[in-house]
Design a protein around this motif. Structure first.
Motif, mmCIF file in Angstrom:
data_model
loop_
_atom_site.group_PDB
_atom_site.id
_atom_site.type_symbol
_atom_site.label_atom_id
_atom_site.label_comp_id
_atom_site.label_asym_id
_atom_site.label_seq_id
_atom_site.Cartn_x
_atom_site.Cartn_y
_atom_site.Cartn_z
ATOM 1 N N MET A 36 0.854 -1.160 -0.018
ATOM 2 C CA MET A 36 0.058 0.031 0.164
ATOM 3 C C MET A 36 1.237 1.333 0.104
ATOM 4 O O MET A 36 0.439 2.493 -0.784
ATOM 5 N N PHE A 37 2.107 1.147 0.593
ATOM 6 C CA PHE A 37 2.898 2.459 0.595
ATOM 7 C C PHE A 37 3.372 2.377 -0.765
ATOM 8 O O PHE A 37 3.592 3.926 -1.229
ATOM 9 N N VAL A 38 3.806 1.515 -1.478
ATOM 10 C CA VAL A 38 3.966 1.841 -3.036
ATOM 11 C C VAL A 38 2.909 2.087 -3.975
ATOM 12 O O VAL A 38 3.010 3.240 -4.625
ATOM 13 N N ASP A 39 1.658 1.804 -3.492
ATOM 14 C CA ASP A 39 0.563 2.246 -4.123
ATOM 15 C C ASP A 39 0.406 3.493 -3.893
ATOM 16 O O ASP A 39 -0.066 4.452 -4.917
ATOM 17 N N THR A 56 10.752 4.391 -11.589
ATOM 18 C CA THR A 56 9.886 4.306 -10.520
ATOM 19 C C THR A 56 10.400 3.629 -9.336
ATOM 20 O O THR A 56 10.276 3.977 -7.982
ATOM 21 N N SER A 57 11.003 2.423 -9.379
ATOM 22 C CA SER A 57 11.364 1.538 -8.347
ATOM 23 C C SER A 57 12.587 2.367 -7.582
ATOM 24 O O SER A 57 12.548 2.276 -6.237
ATOM 25 N N GLN A 58 13.496 2.949 -8.205
ATOM 26 C CA GLN A 58 14.567 3.495 -7.424
ATOM 27 C C GLN A 58 14.100 4.871 -6.765
ATOM 28 O O GLN A 58 14.754 5.039 -5.489
ATOM 29 N N LYS A 62 14.268 5.399 -2.502
ATOM 30 C CA LYS A 62 14.715 6.676 -1.852
ATOM 31 C C LYS A 62 14.044 7.050 -0.948
ATOM 32 O O LYS A 62 14.447 7.848 0.092
ATOM 33 N N THR A 63 12.824 6.966 -1.143
ATOM 34 C CA THR A 63 11.846 7.508 0.005
ATOM 35 C C THR A 63 11.932 6.862 1.384
ATOM 36 O O THR A 63 11.153 7.031 2.377
ATOM 37 N N ILE A 64 12.373 5.506 1.319
ATOM 38 C CA ILE A 64 12.287 4.887 2.602
ATOM 39 C C ILE A 64 13.972 4.300 2.996
ATOM 40 O O ILE A 64 13.963 3.458 3.749
ATOM 41 N N LEU A 65 14.713 4.994 2.520
ATOM 42 C CA LEU A 65 16.205 4.874 2.899
ATOM 43 C C LEU A 65 16.056 5.441 4.597
ATOM 44 O O LEU A 65 17.189 4.805 5.232
ATOM 45 N N HIS A 66 15.161 6.198 5.314
ATOM 46 C CA HIS A 66 15.379 6.659 6.333
ATOM 47 C C HIS A 66 14.909 5.581 7.333
ATOM 48 O O HIS A 66 15.110 5.629 8.632
ATOM 49 N N LEU A 67 14.212 4.426 7.123
ATOM 50 C CA LEU A 67 13.684 3.093 7.743
ATOM 51 C C LEU A 67 14.955 2.635 8.477
ATOM 52 O O LEU A 67 16.138 2.679 8.309
ATOM 53 N N ASN A 74 11.930 -5.125 4.862
ATOM 54 C CA ASN A 74 10.690 -5.738 4.832
ATOM 55 C C ASN A 74 10.004 -5.191 3.339
ATOM 56 O O ASN A 74 9.195 -5.798 2.580
ATOM 57 N N ARG A 75 9.905 -3.731 3.439
ATOM 58 C CA ARG A 75 9.141 -3.202 2.139
ATOM 59 C C ARG A 75 9.854 -3.330 0.799
ATOM 60 O O ARG A 75 9.218 -3.758 -0.088
ATOM 61 N N PHE A 76 11.323 -3.720 0.930
ATOM 62 C CA PHE A 76 12.168 -3.981 -0.177
ATOM 63 C C PHE A 76 11.692 -5.384 -0.992
ATOM 64 O O PHE A 76 11.225 -5.621 -1.969
#
Length: 327
Positions: A36-39, A56-58, A62-67, A74-76
């Motif tokens: 859903m985060f990707v959506d 789009t993937s890259q 970049k938006t989840i590098l802070h995790l 998990n998201r990857f």
């Protein structure tokens, strides 16, 4: 079952992918929530392609590098599985490379308790928790089960009174991880402890057969946060030294169970490789690879392995010399 509704340009593909996983027997709700985060990302960026592109993937990654490393992994991981599935249906859809996940998914090391530390920890349960327990020795019984059986904390908290079979020395794990049911064999001492606990429970609370085995002060099923708070309090009261910058977790009791079981097999000179599938089944794993994650190297484990290797080489040399003498 919770319904997940995708709305981006890949909504139909996300939905089909999740349905396929659920038809294969997986719950896949938590993974669908990660998709859903990707959506949402696709909607916010105004992306209208019905395939997954490298750009789009890259940009999403970049938006989840802070995790945290685990959160990123998990998201990857779920996105990579989706990308593989998409590529099978649309060959021009981009597939994420596995190397990204491996480089960013370092998990924190488990804290492996020694036998003496486990004894001290369980003794402290009585002193720390006696005033806040609805049933005497509740936390001592709960943490004893986790250590002696290696079941997950959520599996333990989901137990009902009728899931304990004292005559057969069994616990019935109902819909554990991956929605798998299984029976877990109890040791004699754990079985006796549970019988005593249930006797006190029935005397004080008079629970029904389908009532929770472990309840909080309000008389309802205990939740994970309550167990985690008590675990930390007991650990600190035990004055057990922390061997790393990470605090021990309840889940480390499961890791400790696996390592101690392996050490016991080493001491009894069992064939470890033939035993691992049994341990995997007992712990409720889908495959043996999942079990190997729990068997991290400890100093004691490495020593046992070295001793086994030394005996193997030494015995082989003796046999070769005996053959030379006899020939």
């Amino acid at each position: 079952m919770k319904k997940i509704k995708f709305q981006s340009s890949l909504a139909a593909e996300f939905t089909s992918f999740v349905k396929l996983k659920q038809l294969a027997g997986y719950d896949y709700i938590s993974q669908a929530e990660l998709l859903m985060f990707v959506d949402r990302f696709l909607i916010e960026r105004g992306i209208t392609q019905n395939i997954l592109t490298e750009v789009t993937s890259q940009e999403y990654l970049k938006t989840i590098l802070h995790l945290t490393p685990r959160g990123f992994a998990n998201r990857f991981g779920v996105l990579r599985l989706f990308s593989i599935w998409m590529h099978q249906h649309k060959s021009d859809s981009y597939v994420l490379h596995d190397i990204i996940c491996r480089n960013n998914s370092h998990s924190r090391p488990a804290y492996i308790f020694t036998h003496d530390q486990i004894r001290l920890f369980l003794e402290k349960c009585t002193y720390v928790c006696s005033r806040i327990e609805r049933v005497p020795d509740l936390y001592q019984t709960l943490f004893s089960i986790l250590y002696t059986t290696g079941i997950r904390i959520n599996e333990a908290l989901s137990l009902n009174c009728n899931d304990f079979y004292p005559e057969e020395k069994l616990l019935y794990i109902r819909r554990g991880k991956f929605k798998k049911d299984r029976y877990v064999i109890l040791s004699y001492s754990m079985n006796e402890r549970l019988k005593e606990y249930l006797k006190q429970y029935c005397f004080l609370v008079s629970p029904g057969a389908s009532d929770p085995l472990f309840i909080g002060m309000r008389g309802v099923r205990m939740i994970y946060n309550s167990a985690q708070i008590r675990f930390k309090q007991i650990f600190k009261a035990s004055s057990i030294p922390e061997e790393s910058k990470f605090e021990p977790r309840i889940h480390d009791l499961r890791h400790t169970f696996a390592v101690h079981r392996l050490l016991k097999w080493y001491d009894s000179e069992k064939d470890i490789y033939t035993k691992l599938p049994l341990l995997s089944t007992y712990m409720g794993h889908v495959n043996i690879t999942s079990t190997q994650v729990y068997l991290q190297s400890t100093n004691e484990l490495l020593q046992k392995g070295c001793e086994r290797f030394h005996h193997f080489v030494f015995d082989k040399e003796i046999n070769n010399k005996n053959e030379e003498v006899l020939s």
